[in-house]
Scaffold this motif. Structure first.
Motif, PDB file in Angstrom:
ATOM      1  N   THR A 185       0.817  -1.212   0.000  1.00 43.02           N
ATOM      2  CA  THR A 185       0.000   0.000   0.000  1.00 43.02           C
ATOM      3  C   THR A 185       0.856   1.270   0.000  1.00 43.02           C
ATOM      4  N   ASP A 186       1.963   1.248   0.702  1.00 38.99           N
ATOM      5  CA  ASP A 186       2.742   2.484   0.807  1.00 38.99           C
ATOM      6  C   ASP A 186       3.503   2.804  -0.472  1.00 38.99           C
ATOM      7  N   ALA A 187       3.575   1.851  -1.403  1.00 36.11           N
ATOM      8  CA  ALA A 187       4.380   2.099  -2.601  1.00 36.11           C
ATOM      9  C   ALA A 187       3.533   2.549  -3.775  1.00 36.11           C
ATOM     10  N   VAL A 188       2.250   2.830  -3.537  1.00 32.94           N
ATOM     11  CA  VAL A 188       1.359   3.014  -4.687  1.00 32.94           C
ATOM     12  C   VAL A 188       1.745   4.225  -5.538  1.00 32.94           C
ATOM     13  N   VAL A 189       2.118   5.331  -4.897  1.00 35.50           N
ATOM     14  CA  VAL A 189       2.435   6.517  -5.693  1.00 35.50           C
ATOM     15  C   VAL A 189       3.718   6.303  -6.483  1.00 35.50           C
ATOM     16  N   SER A 190       4.725   5.740  -5.849  1.00 34.37           N
ATOM     17  CA  SER A 190       5.993   5.570  -6.562  1.00 34.37           C
ATOM     18  C   SER A 190       5.843   4.578  -7.704  1.00 34.37           C
ATOM     19  N   ILE A 191       5.107   3.516  -7.484  1.00 38.04           N
ATOM     20  CA  ILE A 191       4.934   2.537  -8.566  1.00 38.04           C
ATOM     21  C   ILE A 191       4.118   3.143  -9.698  1.00 38.04           C
ATOM     22  N   CYS A 192       3.086   3.891  -9.351  1.00 39.93           N
ATOM     23  CA  CYS A 192       2.277   4.513 -10.398  1.00 39.93           C
ATOM     24  C   CYS A 192       3.112   5.505 -11.203  1.00 39.93           C
ATOM     25  N   LEU A 197      -3.585  -2.782 -10.900  1.00 40.35           N
ATOM     26  CA  LEU A 197      -2.799  -2.717  -9.673  1.00 40.35           C
ATOM     27  C   LEU A 197      -3.760  -2.865  -8.510  1.00 40.35           C
ATOM     28  N   LYS A 198      -3.332  -3.589  -7.506  1.00 44.45           N
ATOM     29  CA  LYS A 198      -4.214  -3.750  -6.346  1.00 44.45           C
ATOM     30  C   LYS A 198      -3.459  -3.391  -5.074  1.00 44.45           C
ATOM     31  N   VAL A 199      -4.113  -2.642  -4.235  1.00 49.56           N
ATOM     32  CA  VAL A 199      -3.548  -2.415  -2.906  1.00 49.56           C
ATOM     33  C   VAL A 199      -4.636  -2.761  -1.895  1.00 49.56           C
ATOM     34  N   ALA A 228      -8.592   1.849   9.894  1.00 45.08           N
ATOM     35  CA  ALA A 228      -8.347   3.177   9.335  1.00 45.08           C
ATOM     36  C   ALA A 228      -7.926   3.007   7.884  1.00 45.08           C
ATOM     37  N   PRO A 229      -8.901   2.804   7.004  1.00 40.95           N
ATOM     38  CA  PRO A 229      -8.527   2.551   5.608  1.00 40.95           C
ATOM     39  C   PRO A 229      -7.944   3.808   4.949  1.00 40.95           C
ATOM     40  N   GLU A 230      -6.691   3.754   4.644  1.00 42.72           N
ATOM     41  CA  GLU A 230      -6.042   4.908   4.044  1.00 42.72           C
ATOM     42  C   GLU A 230      -5.108   4.470   2.934  1.00 42.72           C
ATOM     43  N   VAL A 231      -5.173   5.167   1.838  1.00 39.99           N
ATOM     44  CA  VAL A 231      -4.288   4.896   0.713  1.00 39.99           C
ATOM     45  C   VAL A 231      -3.792   6.246   0.233  1.00 39.99           C
ATOM     46  N   ASP A 232      -2.571   6.276  -0.308  1.00 41.54           N
ATOM     47  CA  ASP A 232      -2.078   7.533  -0.858  1.00 41.54           C
ATOM     48  C   ASP A 232      -2.809   7.852  -2.148  1.00 41.54           C
ATOM     49  N   SER A 233      -3.098   9.122  -2.335  1.00 39.98           N
ATOM     50  CA  SER A 233      -3.809   9.525  -3.538  1.00 39.98           C
ATOM     51  C   SER A 233      -2.858   9.568  -4.732  1.00 39.98           C
ATOM     52  N   VAL A 234      -3.357   9.170  -5.889  1.00 39.36           N
ATOM     53  CA  VAL A 234      -2.518   9.248  -7.092  1.00 39.36           C
ATOM     54  C   VAL A 234      -2.936  10.427  -7.973  1.00 39.36           C
ATOM     55  N   THR A 235      -3.642  11.383  -7.399  1.00 39.29           N
ATOM     56  CA  THR A 235      -4.056  12.542  -8.210  1.00 39.29           C
ATOM     57  C   THR A 235      -2.856  13.296  -8.756  1.00 39.29           C
ATOM     58  N   ARG A 276      -4.929   9.928   1.219  1.00 41.59           N
ATOM     59  CA  ARG A 276      -4.047  10.982   1.716  1.00 41.59           C
ATOM     60  C   ARG A 276      -3.661  11.909   0.573  1.00 41.59           C
ATOM     61  N   ASN A 277      -3.576  13.182   0.862  1.00 34.91           N
ATOM     62  CA  ASN A 277      -3.166  14.214  -0.100  1.00 34.91           C
ATOM     63  C   ASN A 277      -4.146  14.369  -1.263  1.00 34.91           C
ATOM     64  N   HIS A 278      -5.357  13.999  -1.042  1.00 33.22           N
ATOM     65  CA  HIS A 278      -6.343  14.220  -2.106  1.00 33.22           C
ATOM     66  C   HIS A 278      -6.798  15.678  -2.045  1.00 33.22           C
ATOM     67  N   PRO A 279      -6.875  16.371  -3.182  1.00 28.76           N
ATOM     68  CA  PRO A 279      -7.185  17.803  -3.134  1.00 28.76           C
ATOM     69  C   PRO A 279      -8.610  18.124  -2.697  1.00 28.76           C
ATOM     70  N   ASP A 280      -9.539  17.236  -2.910  1.00 30.80           N
ATOM     71  CA  ASP A 280     -10.947  17.611  -2.713  1.00 30.80           C
ATOM     72  C   ASP A 280     -11.737  16.376  -2.335  1.00 30.80           C
ATOM     73  N   LEU A 281     -11.432  15.821  -1.169  1.00 26.31           N
ATOM     74  CA  LEU A 281     -12.067  14.552  -0.826  1.00 26.31           C
ATOM     75  C   LEU A 281     -13.439  14.785  -0.191  1.00 26.31           C
ATOM     76  N   ARG A 282     -14.440  14.782  -1.046  1.00 23.50           N
ATOM     77  CA  ARG A 282     -15.814  14.879  -0.562  1.00 23.50           C
ATOM     78  C   ARG A 282     -16.562  13.681  -1.091  1.00 23.50           C
ATOM     79  N   ARG A 283     -17.754  13.478  -0.553  1.00 24.26           N
ATOM     80  CA  ARG A 283     -18.612  12.448  -1.141  1.00 24.26           C
ATOM     81  C   ARG A 283     -19.022  12.898  -2.536  1.00 24.26           C
TER      82      ARG A 283
END
Lengths: 332, 430, 170, 160
Positions: free
Chosen positions: C40-47, C91-93, C99-106, C128-135
């Motif tokens: 899960t922690d490598a998602v941004v770098s791998i992307c 890709l799957k994480v 506390a479901p948290e994943v880094d944002s790939v925005t 995490r680091n999502h610019p506009d996380l709303r429903r």
């Protein structure tokens, strides 16, 4: 100023009556023509051929609940729909429908027409502002901008007619076209006048004041009941009035083409009937043109309307005026 | 007046928290690059709500626009006004039961959606499909594409102000409805595809109707071209409006005609051919400009290509069964059900448990729907119901593009751009 | 399990295992699609690597899966498309329920914005680091996450209000 | 409302009622609340083949202030319901409502968390149309039913 005679009252009364009816007839005509253009049938259930449809509409509108926005300007909201109707009715006073058939002959009739016709837009602007709705406000602002931009080319086009006649009286203008319609002498002016008249009456392609797809209803979004009905009817009255103006200024008024050359002398009654029919026929054609254009052409964007008005029509109309004036000067 | 006051002036009566956050997010958009002068009355901003009920938002899209005069400074889209949770429903239905729901996803081209679900299920369960059924599906898909593009054309031109045009295109749509009526038995939501084939064979009458339509329709298209291609107002309204550059289109994930109008020829029919699309000849119309006019040309040319495809399909249409003859994989034919005991039992079993793909299997299959890439991801837990079914809806991705291209345009342009992007909210909202 | 990877996908997998040897948990195929499960922690770098080095410039979709297990309950799947080589890879994480948290790939693909909002709306996975996380679909006042398995199909009565039937209430 | 109260009790008779109802029935302008699939069929209802104009109903007023009949076409979600109710409240009396299709009438096939199970939970519906989606003929039928209903109404006080 001509003397006010009995004929004046009769003509005025008939004209007003006809104008009020013509709005209803135009509503019906628009629906039928639109249906024809769109391969449909159109209203045909109410009365013979659906002829009573406008009556049903108006009656229903009168009986509908009237809503006034609480946060709006209530007084202005109420009087705004009256303005376009009244100005439309006022214009018929100086239009000649036949030889000697006019309510009054003001010696500055053209100025009167221009002044009154441009007043109608105030109703739209006021309605937009008094409604306290954002869509209405945008519609009202657009109306104001459009009014300012198209008054000038309209005025210049009329001025280029006036220099042929040398008189500001509408009756004189009508008389001067007995042989040559001004559309032949001044085609550019005629085109500019038609475009500007379309813009002045807020019809497609210049109907961005109400622009159903963008502004829902534009200035009349917040209007219900007969207040809306007045706007509704005033729109069609303005169509009729603008058609009459086109006919009067450029399309020979009540004269048949080149009538002076071939039309024999007729008895006053026959001449009167002929004149009025010719005038009505021409007007009907332009009303049809209005409807035809409305149901075929897309709408302009706000900035394109401004661009067309200021950078195309205005310079062309001024140049047209100067060129015509110069030609007339050297010919004379 | 400070800009932050917008929020304080919003008096919401329902879903208060939602509205507050929406306006907050509108304020936050691009705030890093813009600074406002305190105390200057001219910086008062007007926020215009378009929708959810608005004549030109194609259903229930809501746009919150911050205006400067008639120019849009910032905008935010609010969707979800049609969200009913089809993915949740899918988890509670068998694959075949879920078919009618796909009709109501992109309700302008129901046939494509049926085919998308069927192909995905066939892929995960390994169901073979007879050739004739594949050709029938292709005909249905392309008819749906024409039908969808016709509605797009009508509404886009109507949004620009020419109302009659909409009615004219609707006349042609009615003909397609009639054909669908003959093929599938319903004019609108057809549900004609079945897992392992199609519901019923295409009759001679239907074939005749399609051929007749193929003869008359190019003439109508020509008329549309005549009316619009040289129409100054239509041109001015669309040229240079809503420009989407190629890089941006890829970055924002545009799909379908919106992407192809921006100069990238991505068409699933060519890239990952399904059904028999590698056996027919067609071009992928692409334009480089990326504005609304480019999208118009792309879609118009796609209609021409669809006609070509249908003609080829009709010529190639082979004889044979229309559904796979394996009672564990597809419904038996009605003849069998009515006259044999096994058929009856099989029909019952198919309805009750349905197709059971292997446990833990996952698959994704995409088709090129009229709006773009429509993909179904299915994860199976070995029962007749999907464990997870995800719909990759093209309208959803395209709406995101819309949010990014509206800034800086005029209010009058919004309706035309929405028309050009052609979202269907039933699909976007899932 | 033997993999039948196409040349492009083989290159992708090789490149990933070479650059991120301890971040790739599993590579498997199902019904012809290729799935790569990563830390899960490598998602941004791998992307970022996939986008910049391997031309996966097009993000087709992001979606969540509720596995309904006690550990690593939620799964987020990235559907990537390489337009140059015409290849699709998933890709799957995974993340925990607590506390479901994943880094944002925005930052990698702009279009991840709405996709991640959808996952947040439906599963409650925060980015995490999502610019506009709303429903995105449900109103913000709604408190549940509908696609979680414990949420009933018919919803929880009273969780979203209906409008009043008298005009004065509004 | 308006004229009726102005003229006072006992003055107006059923004759007038007939005229009023005739006008209202034949000029029922729809407010197209197009939500989902049914909206497309509602467009067909105004289109060339079915032509609602024959009944004087082609004037689709998108501003609720000018509309008489609201046609709720499509499933109504909880999120949308507030907007629909708000628009209904904005419509001036007299007004009627048609629930078009199974979803608007009962929730239909969308028996799930997002969809209100029938718009009659918060709207007074006058006519329900079955079908998913109904054919445009059915919408015309509903319109005629509304017209029949209008024609039997007594908006004017009777002499007592």
């Amino acid at each position: 100023m001509a003397e006010v005679t009995l004929t004046s009252y009769i003509v005025l009364g008939t004209a007003l009556f006809m104008l009020l009816n013509s709005a209803a007839i135009t509503v019906y005509a628009e629906r039928r023509v639109a249906a024809f253009i769109q391969n449909r049938v159109g209203p045909n259930r109410v009365g013979p051929l659906g002829l009573l449809q406008p009556i049903a509409d108006v009656l229903k509108l009168i009986l509908k609940e009237d809503v006034t926005p609480t946060a709006g300007k209530q007084f202005l909201h109420t009087i705004a729909p009256v303005i376009p109707v009244v100005t439309a009715l006022m214009t018929v006073a100086v239009i000649p429908f036949g030889d000697g058939l006019y309510a009054t002959d003001i010696n500055a009739g053209v100025l009167y027409l221009l002044a009154v016709a441009s007043l109608g837009v105030y109703g739209v602007t006021l309605a937009g502002w008094a409604s306290n709705s954002k869509y209405s406000l945008l519609g009202g602002l657009r109306a104001a901008a459009q009014m300012v931009s198209y008054e000038l080319p309209l005025g210049m086009a009329v001025a280029s007619v006036v220099i042929f006649v040398g008189s500001l009286s509408v009756v004189d203008i009508a008389l001067a076209q007995e042989n040559w319609w001004f559309v032949f002498l001044n085609p550019v002016g005629a085109i500019i006048f038609i475009i500007a008249a379309f813009a002045e009456s807020n019809r497609t392609p210049f109907d961005l004041v109400e622009a159903e797809q963008e502004l829902v209803g534009g200035f009349h979004t917040e209007y219900s009941s007969m207040k809306f009905g007045m706007f509704f009817l005033a729109e069609y009255m303005h169509v009729v009035i603008n058609s009459m103006l086109m006919v009067t200024f450029f399309f020979g008024s009540y004269h048949l083409p080149f009538a002076g050359y071939w039309l024999p002398e007729l008895s006053p009654l026959v001449k009167g009937i002929l004149d009025v029919s010719v005038f009505a026929g021409k007007t009907a054609f332009f009303v049809f043109l209005f409807i035809w254009v409305r149901w075929t052409i897309p709408r302009f964007k706000f900035n394109q309307v401004m661009k067309l008005g200021w950078s195309r029509l205005l310079p062309i109309s001024i140049i047209n005026f100067i060129v015509l004036a110069a030609i007339l000067f050297f010919l004379a | 007046m400070k800009l932050t006051d917008i929020q304080s002036r919003v008096h919401s009566t329902f879903f208060t928290e939602h509205q507050k956050q929406l306006y907050q997010s509108l304020e936050d958009k691009h705030t890093t690059i813009e600074e406002y002068d305190d105390g200057d009355p001219l910086t008062t901003k007007m926020v215009l709500n378009m929708g959810p009920q608005h004549p030109a938002t194609h259903g229930v899209l809501r746009l919150v626009l911050q205006l400067d005069g008639e120019t849009i400074e910032k905008n935010k889209l609010d969707i979800g006004y049609l969200h009913r949770g089809v993915e949740k429903i899918a988890e509670n239905k068998t694959y075949q039961e879920f078919m009618p729901y796909t009709d109501r996803m992109d309700y302008l081209s129901p046939y494509s959606n049926n085919v998308a679900l069927c192909t995905a299920v066939e892929k995960i369960a390994g169901v073979p499909v007879p050739e004739r059924a594949q050709y029938i599906r292709m005909i249905g898909c392309e008819l749906a594409r024409i039908s969808s593009h016709l509605l797009w054309l009508g509404t886009m031109v109507m949004d620009a102000g020419a109302i009659s045009f909409f009615i004219w295109t609707f006349k042609e749509r009615e003909k397609i409805y009639d054909i669908m009526d003959r093929i599938a038995g319903h004019r609108f939501t057809v549900s004609h595809a079945r897992i392992g084939g199609v519901a019923n064979d295409i009759t001679d009458e239907a074939t005749g109707a399609i051929k007749e339509f193929m003869e008359s329709f190019p003439g109508e298209l020509k008329d549309y071209h005549k009316l619009l291609d040289r129409n100054r107002i239509f041109f001015d309204r669309n040229e240079g409006v809503g420009v989407l550059k190629t890089e941006d289109a890829l970055q924002f994930g545009a799909t379908g005609p919106t992407l192809r109008g921006s100069g990238f020829a991505l068409d699933i029919r060519k890239v990952f051919p399904y059904l028999k699309y590698d056996d027919v000849e067609f071009k992928v119309p692409t334009r480089l400009e990326g504005d609304n006019l480019a999208r118009y040309y792309v879609r118009m040319e796609e209609m021409h290509e669809s006609i070509r495809i249908i003609k080829q399909c009709l010529a190639k249409l082979p004889r044979g069964p229309i559904r796979t003859d394996n009672a564990k994989q597809a419904y038996p034919s009605k003849d069998e059900v009515y006259y044999s005991m096994e058929g009856m039992i099989h029909d019952f079993m198919m309805t009750d448990t349905g197709i059971c793909p292997p446990e833990g299997a996952e698959c994704y299959h995409a088709v090129e729907s009229p709006k773009g890439e429509l993909g179904y991801y299915i994860q199976s837990d070995g029962t007749g119901h999907p464990w997870r079914l995800k719909i990759n809806a093209p309208s959803f991705t395209n709406l995101q593009v819309l949010e990014n291209i509206l800034d800086g345009e005029m209010v009058a342009d919004t309706v035309v751009i929405i028309g050009g992007v052609d979202p269907v909210l039933g699909e976007a909202d899932k | 399990m033997s993999l039948e990877l196409s040349e492009t996908l083989q290159t992708t997998v090789n490149s990933l295992t070479e650059h991120f040897p301890d971040k790739i948990i599993e590579v498997y195929q199902s019904s012809g699609d290729t799935f790569i499960r990563i830390e899960t922690d490598a998602v941004v770098s791998i992307c970022t690597h996939l986008k910049n080095e391997l031309h996966y410039i097009y993000l087709s979709d992001i979606f969540g899966i509720d596995r309904y297990t006690s550990g690593e309950r939620f799964e987020v799947v990235y559907n990537l498309l390489s337009l140059r080589d015409v290849a699709r890879v998933f890709l799957k994480v995974r993340c925990e329920e607590a506390a479901p948290e994943v880094d944002s790939v925005t930052s990698v693909w702009s279009c991840a914005n709405w996709f991640e909002r959808e996952v947040y709306d439906m599963f409650g996975v925060t980015f995490r680091n999502h610019p506009d996380l709303r429903r995105i679909f449900m109103p913000e006042d709604f408190q549940y996450f509908p696609l979680r398995k414990e949420f009933p199909l018919l919803g929880i009565p009273g969780s979203i209000e209906l409008p009043g039937t008298t005009p004065d209430k509004d | 409302m308006g004229l009726e109260s102005a003229l006072g009790q006992g003055f107006l008779t059923t004759r007038l009622d007939t005229v009023v109802n005739w006008a209202r029935a034949n000029a029922a302008w729809p407010m197209p609340m197009g939500l989902a699939c049914c909206a497309i069929e509602m467009m067909a209802f105004a289109g060339p083949r079915y032509d609602a104009a024959r009944f004087g109903s082609e004037v689709m007023r998108f501003s609720p202030r000018q509309a008489d009949v609201m046609i709720v076409a499509g499933w109504c979600t909880y999120k949308m319901s507030h907007a629909i109710r708000r628009i209904w409240d904005q419509m001036p009396d007299p007004k009627w409502c048609i629930a078009m299709g199974a979803c608007a009438s009962t929730g239909g096939m969308h028996r799930c968390y997002g969809v209100v199970q029938g718009v009659d939970n918060f709207l007074p519906v006058d006519a329900y149309i079955s079908g998913c989606p109904p054919r445009p003929d059915a919408v015309l039928h509903a319109l005629m039913k509304i017209q029949d209903k209008i024609k039997t109404e007594h908006s004017v006080m009777l002499d007592t």
